[in-house]
Enzyme design. Structure first.
Site, PDB file in Angstrom:
ATOM      1  N   GLY A   1      51.478  34.972  85.792  1.00  0.00           N
ATOM      2  CA  GLY A   1      50.470  35.305  86.365  1.00  0.00           C
ATOM      3  C   GLY A   1      50.494  35.809  87.862  1.00  0.00           C
TER       4      GLY A   1
ATOM      5  N   THR B   1      48.812  34.065  90.445  1.00  0.00           N
ATOM      6  CA  THR B   1      49.039  33.057  91.258  1.00  0.00           C
ATOM      7  C   THR B   1      50.302  32.389  91.210  1.00  0.00           C
ATOM      8  OG1 THR B   1      46.751  32.418  90.379  1.00  0.00           O
ATOM      9  CG2 THR B   1      47.585  30.843  92.050  1.00  0.00           C
TER      10      THR B   1
ATOM     11  N   ALA C   1      45.925  29.043  85.443  1.00  0.00           N
ATOM     12  CA  ALA C   1      45.164  28.858  84.228  1.00  0.00           C
ATOM     13  C   ALA C   1      43.996  29.716  84.349  1.00  0.00           C
ATOM     14  CB  ALA C   1      44.673  27.218  84.414  1.00  0.00           C
TER      15      ALA C   1
ATOM     16  N   GLU D   1      54.236  29.639  77.669  1.00  0.00           N
ATOM     17  CA  GLU D   1      53.488  28.869  78.447  1.00  0.00           C
ATOM     18  C   GLU D   1      53.364  27.502  77.713  1.00  0.00           C
ATOM     19  OE1 GLU D   1      51.132  31.702  81.511  1.00  0.00           O
ATOM     20  OE2 GLU D   1      50.236  31.090  79.786  1.00  0.00           O
TER      21      GLU D   1
END
Ligand SMILES: O=C(CO)[C@H](O)[C@H](O)COP(=O)(O)O
Length: 227
Positions: free
Chosen positions: A29, A31, A86, A106
């Site tokens: 992702g 982040t 998340a 994940e």
């Protein structure tokens, strides 16, 4: 603070938990991308002896390009720490993941990690999960039938498509069906129900998996530990 700045902030904070000699699980992702960049820098500067296991082909490529050593999960004995993003986290430390379609790898990596840290911005901390559509990874074979079953369960399913309107395929070659449920009152029961459906490979409910959440706020970083 701009959202990308918050992502960078939590990414940098998370890398402080990485110690020489560790095997690190790298999530997926936007982040995590910042975190991996910082880890790459730290690794170069401090000449660390790290091994990394990744949760997507994309993260593997980024990490390799940065000079990090990437191993397959089955090539390592244990993962000391996994750092992942998340989509939502509730007060019981349950979460929704899979916004980037990497939920299966994940979850496998997280379940094989001694410690799991998530990095999020404060908008992702919620009272109830479910505003973010819950991703479910399904086997392509018979997936339209499974879709109808999910409709009958009033879970408002939608096949995930890309910008070209083609069905999104995960790194394992499966499809993603997003469930637009709204407030999930009983995540544990829903997780069990979804796992009970033939054709469902995994769902994005991460129950009792994360140990610590690093939250980016306008006032800086807040660390939230499991009670
Ligand atoms: O679960 C994930 C990918 O499958 C991501 O960790 C999650 O979607 C958060 O991503 P981002 O940091 O881009 O908001």
């Amino acid at each position: 603070m701009d959202q990308n700045k918050l992502k960078q902030l939590v990414g940098r904070e998370a890398v402080k938990y990485v110690e020489d000699g560790m095997t690190i699980g790298l999530g997926s992702g936007t982040t995590v991308k910042y975190m991996v960049d910082t880890l790459g820098e730290k690794n170069k500067k401090e000449h660390l002896n790290l091994m990394c296991v990744t949760t997507s082909k994309k993260t593997a490529k980024q990490a390799t390009n940065l000079g990090l050593t990437v191993k397959e999960l089955d090539q390592v004995d244990e993962i000391n720490l996994t750092i992942d993003g998340a989509d939502e986290v509730d007060h019981d430390f349950n979460g929704i993941k899979g916004g980037g379609a990497a939920l299966l790898w994940e979850k496998i990596v997280a379940k094989n990690s001694n410690r799991n840290i998530w990095i999020v911005d404060e908008n992702k901390m919620v009272n109830h999960l479910g505003k973010f559509p819950l991703p479910v990874e399904v086997i392509p074979f018979g997936s339209k039938h499974l879709f109808r079953e999910l409709q009958k369960m009033s879970l408002n399913p939608r096949f995930r498509t890309n910008v070209a309107s083609a069905l999104v395929k995960t790194d394992s070659g499966n499809y993603i069906i997003d469930l637009n449920i709204g407030n999930i009152t009983d995540p544990i029961k829903l997780a069990e129900d979804l796992k009970g459906l033939t054709g469902v490979v995994e769902h994005g409910l991460f129950i009792h998996i994360v140990d610590e959440v690093i939250v980016g706020t306008n006032d800086g970083v807040r660390i939230v530990n499991k009670k």
